[in-house]
Design an enzyme around this catalytic site. Structure first.
Site, PDB file in Angstrom:
ATOM      1  N   ASN A   7       0.857  -1.190   0.000  1.00 56.80           N
ATOM      2  CA  ASN A   7       0.000   0.000   0.000  1.00 56.80           C
ATOM      3  C   ASN A   7       0.898   1.247   0.000  1.00 56.80           C
ATOM      4  O   ASN A   7       1.700   1.441   0.929  1.00 56.80           O
ATOM      5  CB  ASN A   7      -0.896  -0.045   1.243  1.00 56.80           C
ATOM      6  N   ASP A   9      -0.134   4.471  -0.080  1.00 51.16           N
ATOM      7  CA  ASP A   9      -0.868   5.689   0.307  1.00 51.16           C
ATOM      8  C   ASP A   9       0.021   6.729   0.991  1.00 51.16           C
ATOM      9  O   ASP A   9      -0.096   7.939   0.739  1.00 51.16           O
ATOM     10  CB  ASP A   9      -1.987   5.364   1.315  1.00 51.16           C
ATOM     11  N   HIS A  10       0.888   6.251   1.901  1.00 55.83           N
ATOM     12  CA  HIS A  10       1.605   7.228   2.727  1.00 55.83           C
ATOM     13  C   HIS A  10       2.774   7.898   2.017  1.00 55.83           C
ATOM     14  O   HIS A  10       3.315   8.880   2.507  1.00 55.83           O
ATOM     15  CB  HIS A  10       1.993   6.627   4.070  1.00 55.83           C
ATOM     16  N   ARG A  18       3.021  18.867   1.616  1.00 52.87           N
ATOM     17  CA  ARG A  18       3.581  20.094   1.046  1.00 52.87           C
ATOM     18  C   ARG A  18       2.883  20.489  -0.244  1.00 52.87           C
ATOM     19  O   ARG A  18       3.320  21.410  -0.923  1.00 52.87           O
ATOM     20  CB  ARG A  18       5.082  19.888   0.757  1.00 52.87           C
ATOM     21  N   HIS A  43      -5.767   3.592  -1.482  1.00 52.77           N
ATOM     22  CA  HIS A  43      -7.099   3.933  -0.974  1.00 52.77           C
ATOM     23  C   HIS A  43      -7.417   5.345  -1.461  1.00 52.77           C
ATOM     24  O   HIS A  43      -6.762   6.303  -1.042  1.00 52.77           O
ATOM     25  CB  HIS A  43      -7.045   3.880   0.568  1.00 52.77           C
ATOM     26  N   ARG A  45      -9.548   8.087  -0.941  1.00 48.91           N
ATOM     27  CA  ARG A  45     -10.515   8.513   0.079  1.00 48.91           C
ATOM     28  C   ARG A  45     -11.348   9.661  -0.455  1.00 48.91           C
ATOM     29  O   ARG A  45     -10.899  10.439  -1.298  1.00 48.91           O
ATOM     30  CB  ARG A  45      -9.776   8.957   1.350  1.00 48.91           C
ATOM     31  N   ARG A  49      -7.082  12.826   1.033  1.00 43.78           N
ATOM     32  CA  ARG A  49      -5.968  13.263   1.892  1.00 43.78           C
ATOM     33  C   ARG A  49      -4.613  12.737   1.423  1.00 43.78           C
ATOM     34  O   ARG A  49      -3.602  13.278   1.760  1.00 43.78           O
ATOM     35  CB  ARG A  49      -6.209  12.887   3.347  1.00 43.78           C
ATOM     36  N   HIS A  50      -4.621  11.648   0.658  1.00 40.98           N
ATOM     37  CA  HIS A  50      -3.328  11.181   0.123  1.00 40.98           C
ATOM     38  C   HIS A  50      -3.429  10.864  -1.377  1.00 40.98           C
ATOM     39  O   HIS A  50      -2.998  11.664  -2.194  1.00 40.98           O
ATOM     40  CB  HIS A  50      -2.707  10.046   0.959  1.00 40.98           C
ATOM     41  N   GLU A  70      -8.796   0.364  -2.602  1.00 38.55           N
ATOM     42  CA  GLU A  70      -9.644   0.395  -1.398  1.00 38.55           C
ATOM     43  C   GLU A  70     -10.534   1.618  -1.517  1.00 38.55           C
ATOM     44  O   GLU A  70     -10.063   2.698  -1.893  1.00 38.55           O
ATOM     45  CB  GLU A  70      -8.784   0.563  -0.140  1.00 38.55           C
ATOM     46  N   THR A 100      -6.699   6.226  10.227  1.00 41.80           N
ATOM     47  CA  THR A 100      -6.618   5.161   9.240  1.00 41.80           C
ATOM     48  C   THR A 100      -7.922   4.384   9.359  1.00 41.80           C
ATOM     49  O   THR A 100      -8.730   4.678  10.233  1.00 41.80           O
ATOM     50  CB  THR A 100      -5.382   4.261   9.496  1.00 41.80           C
ATOM     51  N   THR A 101      -8.143   3.393   8.481  1.00 40.50           N
ATOM     52  CA  THR A 101      -9.379   2.623   8.563  1.00 40.50           C
ATOM     53  C   THR A 101      -9.433   1.946   9.930  1.00 40.50           C
ATOM     54  O   THR A 101      -8.547   1.173  10.278  1.00 40.50           O
ATOM     55  CB  THR A 101      -9.406   1.561   7.439  1.00 40.50           C
ATOM     56  N   GLU A 151     -11.162  -9.401   3.135  1.00 48.94           N
ATOM     57  CA  GLU A 151      -9.859  -9.080   3.725  1.00 48.94           C
ATOM     58  C   GLU A 151     -10.063  -9.044   5.230  1.00 48.94           C
ATOM     59  O   GLU A 151     -10.822  -8.216   5.744  1.00 48.94           O
ATOM     60  CB  GLU A 151      -9.328  -7.729   3.223  1.00 48.94           C
ATOM     61  N   HIS A 191      -3.670  -4.908   7.764  1.00 47.30           N
ATOM     62  CA  HIS A 191      -3.772  -3.777   8.689  1.00 47.30           C
ATOM     63  C   HIS A 191      -2.840  -3.960   9.873  1.00 47.30           C
ATOM     64  O   HIS A 191      -2.960  -4.915  10.621  1.00 47.30           O
ATOM     65  CB  HIS A 191      -5.188  -3.507   9.205  1.00 47.30           C
ATOM     66  N   GLY A 192      -1.888  -3.041   9.957  1.00 50.21           N
ATOM     67  CA  GLY A 192      -0.987  -3.013  11.110  1.00 50.21           C
ATOM     68  C   GLY A 192       0.133  -4.041  11.063  1.00 50.21           C
ATOM     69  O   GLY A 192       0.914  -4.137  12.006  1.00 50.21           O
ATOM     70  N   GLY A 213       1.206  -1.450   4.364  1.00 53.37           N
ATOM     71  CA  GLY A 213       1.572  -0.102   3.976  1.00 53.37           C
ATOM     72  C   GLY A 213       2.509   0.556   4.958  1.00 53.37           C
ATOM     73  O   GLY A 213       3.709   0.687   4.735  1.00 53.37           O
TER      74      GLY A 213
HETATM   75  N1  PXP Z   1      -6.016  -3.096   4.498  1.00 56.43           N
HETATM   76  C1  PXP Z   1      -6.894  -2.070   4.587  1.00 56.43           C
HETATM   77  C2  PXP Z   1      -8.324  -2.310   4.254  1.00 56.43           C
HETATM   78  C3  PXP Z   1      -6.459  -0.785   4.970  1.00 56.43           C
HETATM   79  O1  PXP Z   1      -7.350   0.225   5.048  1.00 56.43           O
HETATM   80  C4  PXP Z   1      -5.091  -0.574   5.240  1.00 56.43           C
HETATM   81  C5  PXP Z   1      -4.615   0.786   5.601  1.00 56.43           C
HETATM   82  O2  PXP Z   1      -4.717   1.633   4.509  1.00 56.43           O
HETATM   83  C6  PXP Z   1      -4.217  -1.678   5.117  1.00 56.43           C
HETATM   84  C7  PXP Z   1      -4.708  -2.924   4.769  1.00 56.43           C
HETATM   85  C8  PXP Z   1      -2.749  -1.531   5.351  1.00 56.43           C
HETATM   86  O3  PXP Z   1      -2.540  -1.248   6.704  1.00 56.43           O
HETATM   87  P1  PXP Z   1      -1.123  -0.732   7.182  1.00 56.43           P
HETATM   88  O4  PXP Z   1      -0.873   0.594   6.530  1.00 56.43           O
HETATM   89  O5  PXP Z   1      -1.286  -0.641   8.674  1.00 56.43           O
HETATM   90  O6  PXP Z   1      -0.121  -1.778   6.760  1.00 56.43           O
END
Ligand code: PXP
Length: 242
Positions: A7, A9-10, A18, A43, A45, A49-50, A70, A100-101, A151, A191-192, A213
């Protein structure tokens, strides 16, 4: 073995801080694939935001593995998904003020609405996944609404304070992965997850894809930092000696 979908996104979060042109999540996606990622996830959104629509458009034309989008089940983003045609959509709950989600979808409470959205996306040629907590009745509801995949939210496992709690959360993820497979669903997780806790989930035979991510991007910033500073210091050095 599970595929790794990265992922990015960040990378865009940093760019948007910026309102600049870099770092570009598209460039990060290319490097992720070169590094062995078997998929790229973003994602889009509602608050942008990203990731921006421009990112999604270019990613669709450049990702060589699998592009997962996503998104919340809202009209504006559904129309974008049907135009861009990612390889998969993962429907997630979205709240404007969350960092985050925060949790999985309440599929049971929204079965009819979700069914309609899933059908529209599938008719448009996009397989659909639902991001859900490792709770049996949510997984059973996911099977009822005709989704292709789920998921499993690994947040509670990832955030568990100690070994015992982590083991107990892991057992829930494992049991739900096997329930999902029995119900005929493709099973993903995410996630995480980080460098310490991801392997155990990736080793579950029912899980075909894991999305990561934050931990990868956090590590990339530090692993690359020394080199980035050295390159700037070298420029200074050259201009002082040249
Ligand atoms: N899966 C979903 C549905 C998410 O929303 C996210 C966060 O964007 C992730 C996975 C990835 O999570 P992480 O950034 O904590 O690895």
């Amino acid at each position: 073995m599970a595929r790794l979908s990265v992922n990015v996104d960040h990378v865009a979060t940093l760019r948007q801080a910026r309102m600049a042109l870099e770092p570009d999540p598209v460039a990060a996606a290319v490097l992720a694939e070169l590094g062995g990622a078997q998929g790229i996830t973003v994602h889009l959104r509602e608050d942008r935001r990203h990731i921006q629509e421009r990112d999604l458009e270019i990613l669709r034309r450049t990702v060589k593995t699998r592009l997962t989008l996503e998104m919340a089940a809202v009209e504006e983003i559904i129309a974008i998904a049907l135009r861009i045609l990612p390889d998969m959509v993962t429907l997630v709950p979205e709240k404007r003020h969350e960092l985050t989600t925060e949790g999985g979808l309440d599929v049971m409470a929204h079965e009819n609405e979700l069914k309609g959205v899933i059908e529209r996306l599938q008719k448009g040629g996009i397989p659909v996944s639902l991001f859900i907590d490792p709770v049996p009745r949510q997984i059973e509801a996911a099977a009822r609404v005709g989704v292709d995949a789920i998921e499993i939210h690994t947040g509670l496992y990832s955030d568990a304070a100690g070994g015992e709690q982590r083991d107990s959360e892991f057992r829930k993820v494992a049991a739900m992965a096997s329930l999902g497979e029995r119900l005929g669903l493709v099973v993903h997780a995410g996630h995480g997850l980080d460098y310490r806790n991801a392997a155990r989930v990736a080793a579950l035979p029912e899980i075909s894809e894991i999305s990561i991510g934050h931990s990868i991007i956090a590590r990339a910033v530090l692993v690359g930092f020394e080199r980035a500073v050295r390159e700037m210091a070298d420029i200074f050095h050259r201009c002082q000696t040249g």
